[in-house]
Design an enzyme around this catalytic site. Structure first.
Site, short mmCIF file in Angstrom:
data_model
loop_
_atom_site.label_atom_id
_atom_site.label_comp_id
_atom_site.label_asym_id
_atom_site.label_seq_id
_atom_site.Cartn_x
_atom_site.Cartn_y
_atom_site.Cartn_z
N LYS A 1 0.82 -1.21 0.00
CA LYS A 1 0.00 0.00 0.00
C LYS A 1 0.85 1.27 0.00
CE LYS A 1 -3.04 -2.46 3.14
NZ LYS A 1 -3.18 -2.73 4.58
N GLU B 1 7.84 2.48 -5.97
CA GLU B 1 7.88 2.03 -4.57
C GLU B 1 8.07 3.22 -3.63
OE1 GLU B 1 7.26 -0.03 -2.48
OE2 GLU B 1 7.74 -2.10 -3.02
N ASP B 2 7.63 3.04 -2.41
CA ASP B 2 7.89 4.06 -1.39
C ASP B 2 9.28 3.88 -0.79
OD1 ASP B 2 6.95 1.64 -0.39
OD2 ASP B 2 6.04 2.52 1.38
N ASP C 1 14.22 -1.37 1.43
CA ASP C 1 14.85 -1.58 2.73
C ASP C 1 15.93 -2.65 2.55
OD1 ASP C 1 15.15 -1.99 5.55
OD2 ASP C 1 13.12 -1.28 5.85
N LYS D 1 17.27 2.66 1.84
CA LYS D 1 18.16 2.56 3.01
C LYS D 1 19.38 1.73 2.63
CE LYS D 1 14.74 2.55 6.77
NZ LYS D 1 14.11 1.66 7.76
N PHE E 1 13.76 3.89 11.75
CA PHE E 1 12.36 3.55 11.58
C PHE E 1 11.60 4.77 11.10
CE2 PHE E 1 9.51 0.01 13.17
CZ PHE E 1 8.49 0.35 12.30
N VAL E 2 11.24 4.78 9.83
CA VAL E 2 10.57 5.96 9.27
C VAL E 2 9.10 5.69 8.97
CG1 VAL E 2 12.59 7.14 8.34
CG2 VAL E 2 11.48 5.37 6.97
N ASP F 1 4.05 3.07 7.01
CA ASP F 1 3.27 2.88 8.23
C ASP F 1 4.07 2.25 9.35
OD1 ASP F 1 3.41 0.25 6.94
OD2 ASP F 1 1.95 -0.38 8.44
N ARG G 1 0.47 6.59 7.72
CA ARG G 1 0.66 6.64 6.27
C ARG G 1 0.28 8.00 5.70
NH1 ARG G 1 1.53 1.39 4.15
NH2 ARG G 1 0.42 -0.29 5.19
C1 PRP Z 1 7.46 -2.07 2.14
C2 PRP Z 1 7.81 -1.37 0.83
C3 PRP Z 1 8.40 -2.46 0.02
C4 PRP Z 1 9.05 -3.34 1.05
C5 PRP Z 1 10.52 -3.05 1.07
O1 PRP Z 1 6.21 -2.64 2.02
O2 PRP Z 1 6.68 -0.80 0.22
O3 PRP Z 1 7.43 -3.16 -0.73
O4 PRP Z 1 8.49 -3.03 2.32
O5 PRP Z 1 11.17 -3.85 1.99
P1 PRP Z 1 12.40 -4.77 1.58
O6 PRP Z 1 13.31 -3.95 0.72
O7 PRP Z 1 13.04 -5.11 2.92
O8 PRP Z 1 11.89 -5.98 0.89
P2 PRP Z 1 5.45 -3.34 3.24
O9 PRP Z 1 5.74 -4.83 3.21
O10 PRP Z 1 5.78 -2.63 4.51
O11 PRP Z 1 3.93 -3.18 2.83
P3 PRP Z 1 3.06 -1.81 2.71
O12 PRP Z 1 3.56 -1.08 1.50
O13 PRP Z 1 1.67 -2.31 2.53
O14 PRP Z 1 3.25 -1.02 3.98
#
Ligand code: PRP
Length: 184
Positions: free
Chosen positions: A47, A103-104, A107, A135, A156-157, A163, A169
Site C-alpha cells: 500500500k 515504490e515508497d 529496505d 536505506k 524507523f521511518v 506505516d 501513512r
Molecule cells: C514495504 C515497501 C516495500 C518493502 C521493502 O512494504 O513498500 O514493498 O516493504 O522492503 P524490503 O526492501 O526489505 O523488501 P510493506 O511490506 O511494509 O507493505 P506496505 O507497502 O503495505 O506497507
C-alpha cells in the site's frame, strides 16, 4: 489521529513535504526525458506506494498507464524474508511493455529483487524501478534502481505512505518514529 499524539510519536521530521515535492519534480523530469515518445506502464506496489504514485503521475507528461500489485513478504514482524506471495496481481499483460515499478521504500531489497525477476519473466520490453526512499545500510541484496528520491539512514521511518501498524501513512512528510512507540 490527534495532531498532538502524532507529534509525540515522532522523533523528528526527516524529509519535509517541500523536500519530497521538489525531488519528485526532478524525478518526473528525468522519467519524461528517458521515456520520451514511449508509452509507460507504472506499477505501484500497495500500500505504501500510493502517495508517491499519486504525486509522481501528476507530474509526468509521458503517456502513462497505472496498475497495482499487492505482495506480502513471509517473515516475522517488520523484517522481510525474500519469500514473496502475490496478494493482488496486475490486470495488465506486460508483453512488450515499458514498465516502471513505483515504490515508497527499498529496505533490504528482497521484495524488489523478487518483483523485478517476476515482472521480467513476463516478456516486457523493459523493467525499471523508481523509489522515493532507499536505506543503503539495510541492503541484503543489490537491486539496480534507476530513480531514487533519497538515500536515508537505517532508522524507523513513517509517513508519506509508510506505516507502523498501519498508522501514520497519511503524514505528508517522512518522520522517524520515537522508540517508545514500537516498544524499544
Ligand atoms: C514495504 C515497501 C516495500 C518493502 C521493502 O512494504 O513498500 O514493498 O516493504 O522492503 P524490503 O526492501 O526489505 O523488501 P510493506 O511490506 O511494509 O507493505 P506496505 O507497502 O503495505 O506497507
Amino acid at each position: 489521529m490527534d495532531r498532538a499524539d502524532v507529534e509525540n510519536d515522532l522523533e523528528k521530521v526527516l524529509l519535509s513535504q517541500e523536500q519530497l515535492h521538489a525531488r519528485l519534480d526532478e524525478l518526473a523530469a528525468a522519467i519524461d526525458a528517458d521515456y520520451a515518445g514511449k508509452q509507460l506502464l507504472l506499477v505501484g506496489v500497495l500500500k505504501g506506494a500510493v502517495m508517491v504514485m499519486a504525486d509522481l503521475v501528476r507530474r509526468l507528461h509521458t503517456d502513462v498507464q497505472m496498475d497495482w500489485m499487492a505482495v506480502s513478504s513471509y517473515g516475522s514482524g517488520t523484517k522481510s524474508s525474500g519469500v514473496v506471495r502475490i496478494l493482488k496481481d496486475l490486470d495488465t499483460d506486460l508483453t512488450g511493455r515499458h514498465v516502471l515499478i513505483v515504490e515508497d521504500i527499498i529496505d533490504s531489497g528482497l521484495t524488489l529483487s523478487w518483483l523485478l525477476s517476476n515482472l521480467r519473466s513476463r516478456g516486457p520490453e523493459s523493467v525499471e524501478i523508481a523509489t522515493m526512499l532507499r536505506k543503503p545500510e539495510a541492503a541484503k541484496v543489490e537491486v539496480d534502481v534507476r530513480y531514487v528520491g533519497f538515500d536515508i539512514p537505517n532508522e524507523f521511518v513513517v509517513g508519506y505512505g509508510l506505516d507502523y501498524a498501519e498508522r501514520y501513512r497519511n503524514l505528508p512528510f517522512v518522520g522517524t518514529l520515537a522508540p517508545h512507540v514500537y516498544g524499544a
